[in-house]
Design an enzyme around this catalytic site. Structure first.
Site, PDB file in Angstrom:
ATOM      1  N   HIS A  91       2.555  49.162 -10.841  1.00  0.00           N
ATOM      2  CA  HIS A  91       2.870  47.755 -10.556  1.00  0.00           C
ATOM      3  C   HIS A  91       2.190  47.341  -9.255  1.00  0.00           C
ATOM      4  O   HIS A  91       2.630  47.707  -8.151  1.00  0.00           O
ATOM      5  CB  HIS A  91       4.378  47.523 -10.446  1.00  0.00           C
ATOM      6  CG  HIS A  91       4.735  46.073 -10.275  1.00  0.00           C
ATOM      7  ND1 HIS A  91       5.012  45.229 -11.338  1.00  0.00           N
ATOM      8  CD2 HIS A  91       4.834  45.286  -9.168  1.00  0.00           C
ATOM      9  CE1 HIS A  91       5.283  44.012 -10.891  1.00  0.00           C
ATOM     10  NE2 HIS A  91       5.185  44.024  -9.565  1.00  0.00           N
ATOM     11  N   CYS A  92       1.119  46.622  -9.386  1.00  0.00           N
ATOM     12  CA  CYS A  92       0.425  46.082  -8.216  1.00  0.00           C
ATOM     13  C   CYS A  92      -0.314  44.830  -8.666  1.00  0.00           C
ATOM     14  O   CYS A  92      -0.375  44.530  -9.859  1.00  0.00           O
ATOM     15  CB  CYS A  92      -0.524  47.118  -7.617  1.00  0.00           C
ATOM     16  SG  CYS A  92      -1.592  47.895  -8.829  1.00  0.00           S
ATOM     17  N   TYR A 124       3.731  29.719  -4.391  1.00  0.00           N
ATOM     18  CA  TYR A 124       3.354  30.234  -3.072  1.00  0.00           C
ATOM     19  C   TYR A 124       1.847  30.439  -3.040  1.00  0.00           C
ATOM     20  O   TYR A 124       1.206  30.573  -4.093  1.00  0.00           O
ATOM     21  CB  TYR A 124       4.070  31.568  -2.780  1.00  0.00           C
ATOM     22  CG  TYR A 124       3.749  32.677  -3.747  1.00  0.00           C
ATOM     23  CD1 TYR A 124       2.662  33.538  -3.544  1.00  0.00           C
ATOM     24  CD2 TYR A 124       4.528  32.889  -4.890  1.00  0.00           C
ATOM     25  CE1 TYR A 124       2.361  34.559  -4.439  1.00  0.00           C
ATOM     26  CE2 TYR A 124       4.223  33.901  -5.788  1.00  0.00           C
ATOM     27  CZ  TYR A 124       3.144  34.732  -5.555  1.00  0.00           C
ATOM     28  OH  TYR A 124       2.837  35.729  -6.445  1.00  0.00           O
ATOM     29  N   THR A 153       2.490  35.094 -10.448  1.00  0.00           N
ATOM     30  CA  THR A 153       2.612  33.669 -10.761  1.00  0.00           C
ATOM     31  C   THR A 153       1.658  32.794  -9.951  1.00  0.00           C
ATOM     32  O   THR A 153       1.366  31.679 -10.369  1.00  0.00           O
ATOM     33  CB  THR A 153       4.054  33.179 -10.524  1.00  0.00           C
ATOM     34  OG1 THR A 153       4.446  33.549  -9.194  1.00  0.00           O
ATOM     35  CG2 THR A 153       5.020  33.784 -11.530  1.00  0.00           C
ATOM     36  N   ARG A 174       3.290  39.267 -19.359  1.00  0.00           N
ATOM     37  CA  ARG A 174       4.449  39.170 -18.478  1.00  0.00           C
ATOM     38  C   ARG A 174       5.117  37.806 -18.613  1.00  0.00           C
ATOM     39  O   ARG A 174       4.437  36.776 -18.677  1.00  0.00           O
ATOM     40  CB  ARG A 174       3.997  39.351 -17.033  1.00  0.00           C
ATOM     41  CG  ARG A 174       5.133  39.464 -16.036  1.00  0.00           C
ATOM     42  CD  ARG A 174       4.591  39.669 -14.641  1.00  0.00           C
ATOM     43  NE  ARG A 174       5.586  40.177 -13.719  1.00  0.00           N
ATOM     44  CZ  ARG A 174       5.639  39.844 -12.436  1.00  0.00           C
ATOM     45  NH1 ARG A 174       4.747  39.015 -11.918  1.00  0.00           N
ATOM     46  NH2 ARG A 174       6.564  40.337 -11.659  1.00  0.00           N
ATOM     47  N   HIS A 181      11.394  46.082 -11.633  1.00  0.00           N
ATOM     48  CA  HIS A 181      12.287  46.359 -10.508  1.00  0.00           C
ATOM     49  C   HIS A 181      13.773  46.459 -10.899  1.00  0.00           C
ATOM     50  O   HIS A 181      14.640  45.875 -10.245  1.00  0.00           O
ATOM     51  CB  HIS A 181      12.100  45.293  -9.409  1.00  0.00           C
ATOM     52  CG  HIS A 181      10.670  44.885  -9.208  1.00  0.00           C
ATOM     53  ND1 HIS A 181       9.602  45.742  -9.394  1.00  0.00           N
ATOM     54  CD2 HIS A 181      10.117  43.705  -8.831  1.00  0.00           C
ATOM     55  CE1 HIS A 181       8.468  45.100  -9.154  1.00  0.00           C
ATOM     56  NE2 HIS A 181       8.745  43.869  -8.814  1.00  0.00           N
ATOM     57  N   ASP A 239       3.805  47.754  -5.778  1.00  0.00           N
ATOM     58  CA  ASP A 239       3.934  46.289  -5.665  1.00  0.00           C
ATOM     59  C   ASP A 239       2.983  45.712  -4.619  1.00  0.00           C
ATOM     60  O   ASP A 239       3.131  44.547  -4.214  1.00  0.00           O
ATOM     61  CB  ASP A 239       5.373  45.847  -5.385  1.00  0.00           C
ATOM     62  CG  ASP A 239       5.548  44.344  -5.597  1.00  0.00           C
ATOM     63  OD1 ASP A 239       4.892  43.795  -6.500  1.00  0.00           O
ATOM     64  OD2 ASP A 239       6.303  43.711  -4.834  1.00  0.00           O
TER      65      ASP A 239
HETATM   66  O1  LIG Z   1       5.447  41.101  -7.183  1.00  0.00           O
HETATM   67  C1  LIG Z   1       6.565  41.086  -7.638  1.00  0.00           C
HETATM   68  O2  LIG Z   1       6.885  41.918  -8.473  1.00  0.00           O
HETATM   69  C2  LIG Z   1       7.507  40.115  -7.197  1.00  0.00           C
HETATM   70  C3  LIG Z   1       7.355  38.811  -6.864  1.00  0.00           C
HETATM   71  C4  LIG Z   1       6.199  37.978  -7.134  1.00  0.00           C
HETATM   72  C5  LIG Z   1       5.902  37.843  -8.563  1.00  0.00           C
HETATM   73  O3  LIG Z   1       6.390  38.571  -9.376  1.00  0.00           O
HETATM   74  C6  LIG Z   1       4.980  36.790  -9.029  1.00  0.00           C
HETATM   75  O4  LIG Z   1       4.556  35.937  -8.247  1.00  0.00           O
HETATM   76  O5  LIG Z   1       4.663  36.812 -10.220  1.00  0.00           O
HETATM   77  C7  LIG Z   1       8.490  38.168  -6.189  1.00  0.00           C
HETATM   78  O6  LIG Z   1       9.614  38.689  -6.304  1.00  0.00           O
HETATM   79  O7  LIG Z   1       8.278  37.156  -5.533  1.00  0.00           O
END
Ligand SMILES: O=C(O)/C=C(\CC(=O)C(=O)O)C(=O)O
Length: 309
Positions: A38-39, A56, A84, A131, A188, A264
């Protein structure tokens, strides 16, 4: 420590914490063939713009930087997960996969109008899953409506579904998630509230979800995101995030063949601190306490899911 402002037309979100520069060499020697499952890659924004609908704006974190971290920590391979901030634009992910010499697989985000040709192209690049993000702060609307339609398209490719949600939302989503016909990977551990009892109702529901659905796997990752008490993976700390350990250990011991682990990196949206990734690797033997469990968690399981072919 700072990686500068994001290049291109993008400016990082206020308070953004950059990934940790110069991580220590882990004390824990990863088994041969270990996978960081997971990265993410972010941009670079000048080349792969962030999505207009993002919640973000991160600092850039390129494929080269990810592969340098892989080599430094002693991982053999990566699973790169679409975040995202890139929406359903998988170009940065695909570029990283293509540059990895087969040492990275991907999890993409797709829209319901994706064509079979586009899916075939993603498959050829190394994508093996899609995802769906149900964390409300990260998306405009949870993707319940599109999931079934997309799953019907990706199932013939042998892909799986990655879901990301908060523990408090599992009761409402339990039946829906239980109906997903492909393999399912929960990010997670479904984000448990670790101030609650590991034997309490909330985590029991997650364990039941895994017990009742043998197609469900989970990543026992992100203690730095879940921990309340620390101590943080900084300054040589070898016993970091002790409040998360009982949760992750419980899952690893009950479901040794359905767990994955990842750094991560580059750790989007952390507010409190940025962990030293070398010390995060040193967290692993706290939750997978024998060489047999470590081999499954870090090598056998991710290879079965992502490199079956
Ligand atoms: O990196 C992760 O797993 C967690 C994230 C970001 C995320 O998942 C995303 O932006 O898609 C979080 O809790 O903000």
């Amino acid at each position: 420590m700072a990686h500068g402002d994001t290049s291109g037309d993008f400016e990082k979100s206020p308070g953004w914490l950059d990934w940790y520069d110069g991580p220590t060499m882990p004390t824990f020697a990863l088994p041969a063939g270990a996978v960081d499952a997971h990265c993410h890659v972010f941009g670079p924004g000048a080349e792969f713009p962030y999505a207009p609908e993002r919640k973000y704006t991160p600092c850039d974190a390129s494929a080269e930087q990810l592969f340098a971290l892989r080599d430094h920590l002693g991982f053999d391979r990566n699973v790169i997960v679409q975040a995202t901030c890139h929406g359903a634009d998988n170009r940065a992910l695909v570029d990283a996969l293509r540059r990895s010499d087969g040492r990275a697989r991907g999890v993409a985000t797709v829209r319901r109008d994706i064509t079979d040709e586009q899916l075939a192209e993603l498959h050829a690049a190394g994508v093996r899953g899609v995802r769906f993000n149900f964390v409300k702060r990260l998306v405009d609307r949870v993707p319940t409506d599109s999931l079934e339609e997309i799953v019907a398209k990706i199932a013939p490719l042998g892909w799986h579904v990655v879901i990301y949600f908060e523990a408090e939302d599992l009761p409402e989503l339990y039946d829906f998630f239980s109906g997903i016909p492909t393999d399912v990977v929960v990010d997670h551990m479904g984000r448990p509230d670790v101030t609650k009892d590991v034997d309490g109702e909330e985590f029991a529901l997650f364990l039941r979800f895994m017990r009742e659905n043998p197609n469900v796997w989970t990543k026992v990752s992100c203690p730095e995101r879940l921990s309340v008490t620390g101590p943080r993976a900084l300054d040589g700390e070898q016993h970091a995030y002790t409040d998360v350990v009982p949760f992750a250990r419980r899952v690893v011991e009950e479901f040794p063949d359905r767990v994955l682990w990842g750094t991560d990196w580059p750790h989007p949206n952390l507010k409190d601190h940025m962990p030293d990734d070398g010390l995060l690797v040193d967290y692993i033997p706290q939750i997978a306490t024998t060489p047999e469990l470590q081999q499954k968690l870090l090598v056998d399981n991710p290879r079965r899911l992502y490199w079956a072919d």
